[in-house]
Design a protein around this motif. Structure first.
Motif, PDB file in Angstrom:
ATOM      1  N   GLY A  92       0.791  -1.231   0.000  1.00  0.00           N
ATOM      2  CA  GLY A  92       0.000   0.000   0.000  1.00  0.00           C
ATOM      3  C   GLY A  92       0.820   1.276   0.000  1.00  0.00           C
ATOM      4  O   GLY A  92       0.262   2.371   0.049  1.00  0.00           O
ATOM      5  N   GLY A  93       2.165   1.162  -0.029  1.00  0.00           N
ATOM      6  CA  GLY A  93       3.023   2.337  -0.092  1.00  0.00           C
ATOM      7  C   GLY A  93       3.647   2.740   1.236  1.00  0.00           C
ATOM      8  O   GLY A  93       4.477   3.647   1.280  1.00  0.00           O
ATOM      9  N   SER A  94       3.258   2.100   2.333  1.00  0.00           N
ATOM     10  CA  SER A  94       3.864   2.394   3.629  1.00  0.00           C
ATOM     11  C   SER A  94       5.249   1.773   3.716  1.00  0.00           C
ATOM     12  O   SER A  94       5.547   0.785   3.034  1.00  0.00           O
ATOM     13  CB  SER A  94       3.006   1.839   4.767  1.00  0.00           C
ATOM     14  N   ILE A  95       6.081   2.345   4.567  1.00  0.00           N
ATOM     15  CA  ILE A  95       7.411   1.807   4.838  1.00  0.00           C
ATOM     16  C   ILE A  95       7.552   1.635   6.348  1.00  0.00           C
ATOM     17  O   ILE A  95       7.195   2.532   7.117  1.00  0.00           O
ATOM     18  CB  ILE A  95       8.524   2.736   4.315  1.00  0.00           C
ATOM     19  N   THR A  96       8.050   0.474   6.757  1.00  0.00           N
ATOM     20  CA  THR A  96       8.377   0.243   8.157  1.00  0.00           C
ATOM     21  C   THR A  96       9.877   0.074   8.268  1.00  0.00           C
ATOM     22  O   THR A  96      10.494  -0.626   7.463  1.00  0.00           O
ATOM     23  CB  THR A  96       7.687  -1.023   8.712  1.00  0.00           C
ATOM     24  N   SER A  97      10.458   0.719   9.278  1.00  0.00           N
ATOM     25  CA  SER A  97      11.882   0.560   9.581  1.00  0.00           C
ATOM     26  C   SER A  97      12.033   0.173  11.044  1.00  0.00           C
ATOM     27  O   SER A  97      11.304   0.680  11.907  1.00  0.00           O
ATOM     28  CB  SER A  97      12.648   1.848   9.312  1.00  0.00           C
ATOM     29  N   TRP A  98      12.949  -0.727  11.294  1.00  0.00           N
ATOM     30  CA  TRP A  98      13.261  -1.173  12.644  1.00  0.00           C
ATOM     31  C   TRP A  98      14.728  -0.860  12.927  1.00  0.00           C
ATOM     32  O   TRP A  98      15.583  -1.095  12.071  1.00  0.00           O
ATOM     33  CB  TRP A  98      13.088  -2.685  12.800  1.00  0.00           C
TER      34      TRP A  98
END
Length: 157
Positions: A92-98
């Motif tokens: 959906g275009g979201s980005i997650t970073s950890w």
């Protein structure tokens, strides 16, 4: 003169080079959190990480794609308990970073302690206030292949 015993040599090495006897966190493998999400990761010699992330939660249905699975890329330090950073791009275009650290527990088990940031796209600047979420998670190593979410939940510490 007698040669030193192997036990004495190992003891001296353990004092001089602590990482030899204690091992190091190895991020290669499958990791899960208490919500049921999983990382499947591989370490490379050049300090890179790659793999996939399977989410068990979504803020908006379908935002993570039909199967909730996304590729992961990252980097790690080479120390005994390495710090790391990883990111994934959702359908959906979201980005997650950890960002986090692989830590050794006293019992020899390893955990990934993370702080995550999820940035979701918005239609305009006025909606920017709702675009970013932040949280923390602990991921535990899975020692075997898990076939279902129920089986995954049964591994909870």
């Amino acid at each position: 003169m007698a040669a030193p015993s192997p036990c004495i040599v190992l003891f001296i090495l353990a004092l001089v080079v602590p990482g030899i006897s204690a091992g190091r966190c190895n991020m290669t493998g499958t990791w899960w959190n208490v919500l049921g999400s999983t990382f499947s990761l591989s370490e490379a010699e050049n300090s890179s990480l790659s793999g996939r992330y399977q989410t068990a939660v979504e803020a908006v249905a379908g935002e993570a794609g039909p199967d909730g699975l996304a590729p992961v890329i990252g980097i790690r330090h080479s120390g005994r308990e390495p710090t790391f950073s990883m990111s994934t791009l959702w359908a959906g275009g979201s980005i997650t970073s950890w960002v986090g650290q692989c830590l050794m527990q006293e019992d020899g088990n390893q955990v990934l302690k993370t702080t995550w940031l999820l940035r979701s796209p918005v239609a305009n600047l006025e909606e920017d206030w709702k675009s970013t979420r932040i949280g923390q998670d602990t991921f535990y190593r899975i020692a075997k292949d898990v076939q279902s979410k129920d089986e995954l939940q049964s591994l909870k510490p």
